[in-house]
Motif scaffolding. Structure first.
Motif, PDB file in Angstrom:
ATOM      1  N   SER A 172       8.126 -20.834  35.717  1.00 46.61           N
ATOM      2  CA  SER A 172       7.259 -21.536  36.672  1.00 46.61           C
ATOM      3  C   SER A 172       7.829 -21.528  38.082  1.00 46.61           C
ATOM      4  CB  SER A 172       7.037 -22.982  36.211  1.00 46.61           C
ATOM      5  OG  SER A 172       8.259 -23.701  36.216  1.00 46.61           O
ATOM      6  N   ILE A 173       9.148 -21.384  38.219  1.00 47.39           N
ATOM      7  CA  ILE A 173       9.745 -21.373  39.557  1.00 47.39           C
ATOM      8  C   ILE A 173       9.280 -20.158  40.362  1.00 47.39           C
ATOM      9  CG2 ILE A 173      11.849 -20.099  38.934  1.00 47.39           C
ATOM     10  CD1 ILE A 173      13.355 -22.069  40.789  1.00 47.39           C
ATOM     11  N   ILE A 174       8.864 -19.104  39.650  1.00 45.09           N
ATOM     12  CA  ILE A 174       8.370 -17.896  40.332  1.00 45.09           C
ATOM     13  C   ILE A 174       7.118 -18.214  41.135  1.00 45.09           C
ATOM     14  CG2 ILE A 174       7.463 -15.565  39.965  1.00 45.09           C
ATOM     15  CD1 ILE A 174       9.222 -15.352  37.516  1.00 45.09           C
ATOM     16  N   ASP A 175       6.330 -19.177  40.680  1.00 41.63           N
ATOM     17  CA  ASP A 175       5.087 -19.513  41.376  1.00 41.63           C
ATOM     18  C   ASP A 175       5.331 -20.054  42.776  1.00 41.63           C
ATOM     19  OD1 ASP A 175       3.735 -18.756  39.085  1.00 41.63           O
ATOM     20  OD2 ASP A 175       3.689 -20.791  38.259  1.00 41.63           O
ATOM     21  N   TYR A 176       6.553 -20.506  43.065  1.00 38.15           N
ATOM     22  CA  TYR A 176       6.863 -21.041  44.393  1.00 38.15           C
ATOM     23  C   TYR A 176       7.194 -19.945  45.401  1.00 38.15           C
ATOM     24  CZ  TYR A 176       7.238 -25.596  42.061  1.00 38.15           C
ATOM     25  OH  TYR A 176       6.970 -26.741  41.352  1.00 38.15           O
ATOM     26  N   ILE A 177       7.212 -18.695  44.953  1.00 32.27           N
ATOM     27  CA  ILE A 177       7.499 -17.562  45.851  1.00 32.27           C
ATOM     28  C   ILE A 177       6.206 -17.131  46.525  1.00 32.27           C
ATOM     29  CG2 ILE A 177       8.295 -15.177  45.956  1.00 32.27           C
ATOM     30  CD1 ILE A 177      10.151 -15.832  43.600  1.00 32.27           C
ATOM     31  N   GLU A 178       6.244 -16.982  47.834  1.00 39.62           N
ATOM     32  CA  GLU A 178       5.036 -16.695  48.616  1.00 39.62           C
ATOM     33  C   GLU A 178       4.512 -15.291  48.353  1.00 39.62           C
ATOM     34  OE1 GLU A 178       2.263 -17.934  51.731  1.00 39.62           O
ATOM     35  OE2 GLU A 178       3.774 -19.050  50.597  1.00 39.62           O
ATOM     36  N   GLU A 179       5.399 -14.300  48.298  1.00 38.26           N
ATOM     37  CA  GLU A 179       4.981 -12.906  48.237  1.00 38.26           C
ATOM     38  C   GLU A 179       4.555 -12.512  46.826  1.00 38.26           C
ATOM     39  OE1 GLU A 179       7.668 -13.627  51.602  1.00 38.26           O
ATOM     40  OE2 GLU A 179       7.860 -13.964  49.441  1.00 38.26           O
ATOM     41  N   ASP A 233       3.956  -9.513  45.578  1.00 39.83           N
ATOM     42  CA  ASP A 233       4.658  -8.338  45.053  1.00 39.83           C
ATOM     43  C   ASP A 233       6.040  -8.710  44.509  1.00 39.83           C
ATOM     44  OD1 ASP A 233       5.489  -8.912  47.694  1.00 39.83           O
ATOM     45  OD2 ASP A 233       6.334  -6.907  47.909  1.00 39.83           O
ATOM     46  N   VAL A 234       6.694  -9.715  45.119  1.00 39.72           N
ATOM     47  CA  VAL A 234       7.994 -10.171  44.613  1.00 39.72           C
ATOM     48  C   VAL A 234       7.816 -10.884  43.273  1.00 39.72           C
ATOM     49  CG1 VAL A 234       9.994 -11.650  45.058  1.00 39.72           C
ATOM     50  CG2 VAL A 234       8.943 -10.368  46.934  1.00 39.72           C
ATOM     51  N   ARG A 235       6.766 -11.695  43.163  1.00 41.11           N
ATOM     52  CA  ARG A 235       6.499 -12.370  41.886  1.00 41.11           C
ATOM     53  C   ARG A 235       6.274 -11.354  40.775  1.00 41.11           C
ATOM     54  NH1 ARG A 235       2.976 -15.626  45.164  1.00 41.11           N
ATOM     55  NH2 ARG A 235       1.141 -14.666  44.166  1.00 41.11           N
ATOM     56  N   GLU A 236       5.530 -10.297  41.062  1.00 39.42           N
ATOM     57  CA  GLU A 236       5.259  -9.275  40.054  1.00 39.42           C
ATOM     58  C   GLU A 236       6.532  -8.532  39.657  1.00 39.42           C
ATOM     59  OE1 GLU A 236       2.482  -8.753  38.358  1.00 39.42           O
ATOM     60  OE2 GLU A 236       1.729 -10.537  39.383  1.00 39.42           O
ATOM     61  N   LYS A 237       7.379  -8.223  40.639  1.00 38.03           N
ATOM     62  CA  LYS A 237       8.625  -7.513  40.335  1.00 38.03           C
ATOM     63  C   LYS A 237       9.552  -8.371  39.468  1.00 38.03           C
ATOM     64  CE  LYS A 237       8.883  -4.321  44.262  1.00 38.03           C
ATOM     65  NZ  LYS A 237       9.642  -3.945  45.480  1.00 38.03           N
ATOM     66  N   LEU A 238       9.589  -9.681  39.746  1.00 41.58           N
ATOM     67  CA  LEU A 238      10.422 -10.567  38.935  1.00 41.58           C
ATOM     68  C   LEU A 238       9.927 -10.616  37.487  1.00 41.58           C
ATOM     69  CD1 LEU A 238      11.218 -13.538  41.336  1.00 41.58           C
ATOM     70  CD2 LEU A 238      12.874 -12.173  40.070  1.00 41.58           C
ATOM     71  N   LYS A 239       8.635 -10.653  37.299  1.00 41.35           N
ATOM     72  CA  LYS A 239       8.088 -10.653  35.936  1.00 41.35           C
ATOM     73  C   LYS A 239       8.409  -9.337  35.226  1.00 41.35           C
ATOM     74  CE  LYS A 239       4.369 -13.915  37.036  1.00 41.35           C
ATOM     75  NZ  LYS A 239       2.910 -14.110  37.218  1.00 41.35           N
ATOM     76  N   MET A 240       8.366  -8.239  35.967  1.00 41.10           N
ATOM     77  CA  MET A 240       8.735  -6.940  35.384  1.00 41.10           C
ATOM     78  C   MET A 240      10.209  -6.930  34.989  1.00 41.10           C
ATOM     79  SD  MET A 240       6.641  -4.423  38.005  1.00 41.10           S
ATOM     80  CE  MET A 240       7.290  -2.915  37.257  1.00 41.10           C
ATOM     81  N   LEU A 241      11.055  -7.549  35.830  1.00 43.28           N
ATOM     82  CA  LEU A 241      12.483  -7.623  35.520  1.00 43.28           C
ATOM     83  C   LEU A 241      12.721  -8.449  34.258  1.00 43.28           C
ATOM     84  CD1 LEU A 241      15.373  -6.942  36.583  1.00 43.28           C
ATOM     85  CD2 LEU A 241      15.330  -9.167  37.724  1.00 43.28           C
ATOM     86  N   ASN A 286      10.683  -8.882  31.802  1.00 40.62           N
ATOM     87  CA  ASN A 286      10.161  -8.151  30.638  1.00 40.62           C
ATOM     88  C   ASN A 286      10.917  -6.858  30.360  1.00 40.62           C
ATOM     89  OD1 ASN A 286       8.150 -10.093  30.279  1.00 40.62           O
ATOM     90  ND2 ASN A 286       6.741  -9.050  31.673  1.00 40.62           N
ATOM     91  N   GLY A 287      11.929  -6.553  31.174  1.00 39.07           N
ATOM     92  CA  GLY A 287      12.729  -5.353  30.955  1.00 39.07           C
ATOM     93  C   GLY A 287      12.087  -4.071  31.446  1.00 39.07           C
ATOM     94  N   GLU A 288      11.067  -4.175  32.296  1.00 46.50           N
ATOM     95  CA  GLU A 288      10.390  -2.978  32.805  1.00 46.50           C
ATOM     96  C   GLU A 288      11.162  -2.347  33.959  1.00 46.50           C
ATOM     97  OE1 GLU A 288       6.245  -3.774  33.592  1.00 46.50           O
ATOM     98  OE2 GLU A 288       6.202  -5.309  32.029  1.00 46.50           O
ATOM     99  N   ILE A 289      11.949  -3.130  34.694  1.00 45.56           N
ATOM    100  CA  ILE A 289      12.830  -2.607  35.733  1.00 45.56           C
ATOM    101  C   ILE A 289      14.216  -3.192  35.511  1.00 45.56           C
ATOM    102  CG2 ILE A 289      10.988  -2.234  37.429  1.00 45.56           C
ATOM    103  CD1 ILE A 289      11.742  -4.854  38.745  1.00 45.56           C
ATOM    104  N   GLU A 290      15.239  -2.592  36.116  1.00 45.31           N
ATOM    105  CA  GLU A 290      16.616  -2.983  35.865  1.00 45.31           C
ATOM    106  C   GLU A 290      17.187  -3.899  36.940  1.00 45.31           C
ATOM    107  OE1 GLU A 290      18.330  -2.399  33.077  1.00 45.31           O
ATOM    108  OE2 GLU A 290      16.421  -1.593  32.382  1.00 45.31           O
ATOM    109  N   GLU A 291      16.612  -3.924  38.146  1.00 48.22           N
ATOM    110  CA  GLU A 291      17.164  -4.789  39.183  1.00 48.22           C
ATOM    111  C   GLU A 291      16.108  -5.110  40.230  1.00 48.22           C
ATOM    112  OE1 GLU A 291      19.151  -2.336  42.756  1.00 48.22           O
ATOM    113  OE2 GLU A 291      20.347  -2.305  40.915  1.00 48.22           O
ATOM    114  N   ILE A 292      16.378  -6.159  41.001  1.00 47.00           N
ATOM    115  CA  ILE A 292      15.548  -6.508  42.137  1.00 47.00           C
ATOM    116  C   ILE A 292      16.475  -6.864  43.288  1.00 47.00           C
ATOM    117  CG2 ILE A 292      15.327  -8.932  41.443  1.00 47.00           C
ATOM    118  CD1 ILE A 292      12.504  -8.879  42.641  1.00 47.00           C
ATOM    119  N   ASN A 293      16.159  -6.374  44.471  1.00 42.21           N
ATOM    120  CA  ASN A 293      16.962  -6.621  45.671  1.00 42.21           C
ATOM    121  C   ASN A 293      15.980  -6.773  46.821  1.00 42.21           C
ATOM    122  OD1 ASN A 293      18.807  -6.808  47.701  1.00 42.21           O
ATOM    123  ND2 ASN A 293      19.835  -4.863  47.291  1.00 42.21           N
ATOM    124  N   THR A 294      15.683  -8.015  47.202  1.00 39.94           N
ATOM    125  CA  THR A 294      14.584  -8.232  48.137  1.00 39.94           C
ATOM    126  C   THR A 294      14.790  -9.497  48.954  1.00 39.94           C
ATOM    127  OG1 THR A 294      12.179  -8.340  48.293  1.00 39.94           O
ATOM    128  CG2 THR A 294      13.202  -9.581  46.512  1.00 39.94           C
TER     129      THR A 294
END
Length: 627
Positions: free
Chosen positions: A337-344, A346-354, A356-364
């Motif tokens: 639920s803390i992801i919902d507090y992120i404005e962007e 595309d960042v919320r989607e990337k975090l969900k992918m991370l 779920n194991g769809e990507i290996e890292e996020i740097n943003t």
């Protein structure tokens, strides 16, 4: 008399504790309500070690007719079968009716078997323990009860006393080693005496039916137990970690934990073994686990947070995280639920992918609405990486509040194009630091992939230096002429705080006229970290040695070349070739030395170990990361 109930989640069983009950009140006179009839298999039941009680539900499960009571219970209550059979349960035994009516009705209505454990206490001492299974079969309810009697001391035989004496001897051995163990077969636990020394209480009969260590784990470490229950399988049949428990007396203890399970060909667990060692004394009442050292290195920084296992239930974050999101640590609940507090978006989607194991890292860089309030926004830099040790997924990351820095960036960009270059340089340095961290992790994984605790332990001083660089990067406007002495003294203070218990002195002489670029200072500090950590681990095996010292000197040897001398007064090394040819730390040192066009050698000393590193003050160089 009073009664307590508790549901034990680990064993999936309801436990009922009955204090100071008078067994003569178990049954009372009541009229028969139906003609006695022969209970099926009654002759067989007499030869079964467990008690088997049979009830016939009436009034849609509101009451029950007693068809049979087991001989153990009859003996305890001092009554005959004909005195209780074919009477209404509520009239003949009000005590047991009130105790069991809801459970009997539940089984009657659902048809599901239910397990109970009833423990009878006399003056806070367990006298009898009964494990019960309630089963519905052919519209009749069966209570199968297994009694365990705890004899008074006066009734203990000479042979039993001898066994007790042997157990006391084993207890003495384990007392000095501060260890204890258990094994589990057929859903029963057998605990060695050392366990009771660790948890500071005596043995109780009910201990055979639940995990008395896991039951004491503090709330913060419950996710570790949940992970254990989820991951033990034929593919992952061992588990190691450090857990914290709170003893019945309220004392917090750190237990080094090793668990092993054995499975049959069908993947079913047939036995389970656990070993615990109390390492609380070694913790100096503060930190025991390597991750504690890591987190402690960041706890003084309210703008930067280390995120350990952020993608897991067993997360641990440094204090800065809770200050950034403005939620007290004790009130924070870790979920998506803390992801919902992120404005962007595309960042919320990337975090969900991370996750779920769809990507290996996020740097943003992201905009965080504190508690969902768009009027209270923070600009944050987020880096999280997933990685695998053995067959387990782990994650590590950083969250940095760069709100003030971003505001200053905006002002600088608007006021001066030259300052725009400066802002880009800030992010360049931060990114390089994260790349260096990632490179270290890659090297450590290759060398110690099967031992994640060793990896985390080796990272603690490097992380502290990178945190220092990270913080100072945001507070400088000149990346070309940085005073080296300020960084070295801060680094000494950080290492002194991390290793206070080692009683090692850090003495440094740094020519205050030396000014270097950040491209040189970053690898140089990490080289010093590696050499210092090597000395801390290996130079002083004798804890009683006095005046343990690690000495550093950095000075000019000509106009464009600097010299670092680092040495200790420890035991020294037998052969420099062993260090150079078979050491991951030395591989890291050489790689970092090449980054600053330097040269390093081992000094020949009469006492201790020493190193000499020479490097140019300036050169044309582009950061390349460790490979």
């Amino acid at each position: 008399m009073h009664i307590e109930r508790q549901y034990r989640e680990l064993e999936k069983i309801e436990e009922i504790r009955v204090y100071n009950v008078d067994s003569s009140k178990f049954y009372q006179e009541a009229p028969q309500v139906m003609k006695p009839d022969k209970v099926p298999f009654s002759k067989l039941m007499k030869h079964v070690p467990a008690d088997i009680d049979v009830f016939l539900p009436v009034d849609d499960g509101e009451d029950f007719i007693i068809e049979r009571i087991g001989w153990n219970m009859l003996q305890r209550a001092n009554v005959n079968p004909e005195d209780v059979e074919y009477r209404l349960f509520s009239q003949c035994s009000p005590f047991f009716y009130d105790l069991l009516k809801d459970d009997l009705k539940e089984v009657y209505k659902t048809g599901n078997t239910k397990a109970l454990r009833i423990i009878y206490y006399i003056s806070d001492r367990i006298r009898t323990l009964t494990n019960i299974h309630i089963i519905l079969e052919e519209d009749e309810i069966y209570l199968i009860s297994d009694f365990k009697e705890n004899k008074p001391e006066a009734e203990i035989s000479e042979e039993e006393q001898k066994l007790q004496d042997n157990e006391n001897k084993a207890n003495l051995i384990e007392y000095f080693s501060q260890t204890g163990s258990y094994y589990k077969t057929r859903d029963e636990y057998v605990w060695t005496p050392g366990i009771y020394n660790i948890i500071n209480r005596s043995k109780e009969p009910r201990d055979a039916f639940y995990n008395i260590i896991f039951d004491l784990v503090i709330p913060e470490d419950k996710p570790l137990v949940e992970e254990l229950l989820e991951t033990m399988s034929p593919e992952t049949d061992t588990y190691e970690n450090i857990i914290r428990i709170s003893t019945p007396g309220g004392q917090i203890k750190y237990l080094d934990t090793y668990l092993y399970s054995k499975f049959n060909s069908n993947g079913e667990e047939i036995s389970h073994y656990g070993l615990f060692k109390d390492i609380s004394v070694d913790s100096h009442k503060h930190m025991t686990r390597p991750v504690d050292f890591m987190l402690n290195g960041f706890n003084q920084n309210s703008k930067l947070s280390l995120l350990v296992e952020p993608l897991s239930k067993r997360y641990e974050f440094s204090e800065g995280f809770y200050k950034i999101i403005e939620i007290p640590k004790e009130d924070y609940v870790h979920n998506e639920s803390i992801i919902d507090y992120i404005e962007e978006e595309d960042v919320r989607e990337k975090l969900k992918m991370l996750i779920n194991g769809e990507i290996e890292e996020i740097n943003t860089i992201l905009t965080f609405n504190v508690n969902g309030n768009e009027e209270n926004q923070k600009i944050c830099e987020l880096f999280i990486e997933r990685f695998t040790y053995g067959n387990k997924i782990h994650s590590i990351g950083f969250l940095t509040d760069v709100t003030i820095a971003r505001q200053k960036q905006k002002e600088l960009i608007e006021s001066n194009a030259t300052k725009n270059i400066l802002i880009k340089e800030v992010h360049h340095r931060v990114k390089n630091n994260l790349q260096v961290l990632n490179s270290f992790l890659n090297l450590e994984r290759r060398a110690y992939g099967s031992n994640p605790n060793k990896i985390i332990d080796n990272m603690q001083a490097r992380l502290s230096s990178l945190a220092l660089l990270h913080e100072k990067t945001y507070n400088t406007a000149d990346f070309i002429n940085v005073n080296l002495k300020d960084y070295i003294l801060d680094q000494d203070e950080t290492l002194q705080n991390l290793f206070t218990a080692k009683d090692i002195q850090f003495k440094s002489y740094i020519n205050e006229e030396i000014h270097l670029s950040m491209e040189i200072i970053t690898p140089l500090l990490l080289v010093i970290d590696e050499l210092t950590m090597n000395a801390i681990k290996h130079a002083f095996p004798n804890e009683n040695q006095e005046d343990k010292t690690i000495y550093k000197k950095i000075d000019y040897i000509d106009d464009n070349v600097c010299e670092l001398i680092l040495k200790d007064n420890g035991v020294g090394i037998e052969s420099p070739e062993i260090l150079i040819n078979h050491n991951l730390g030395w591989e890291i040192i050489m790689s970092l030395t090449r980054q600053i066009n330097g040269k390093i050698e081992v000094l020949e000393l009469d006492v201790g170990t020493g190193f000499r590193l020479t490097f140019p003050k300036t050169f044309e160089h582009e950061i390349e990361g460790l490979q």
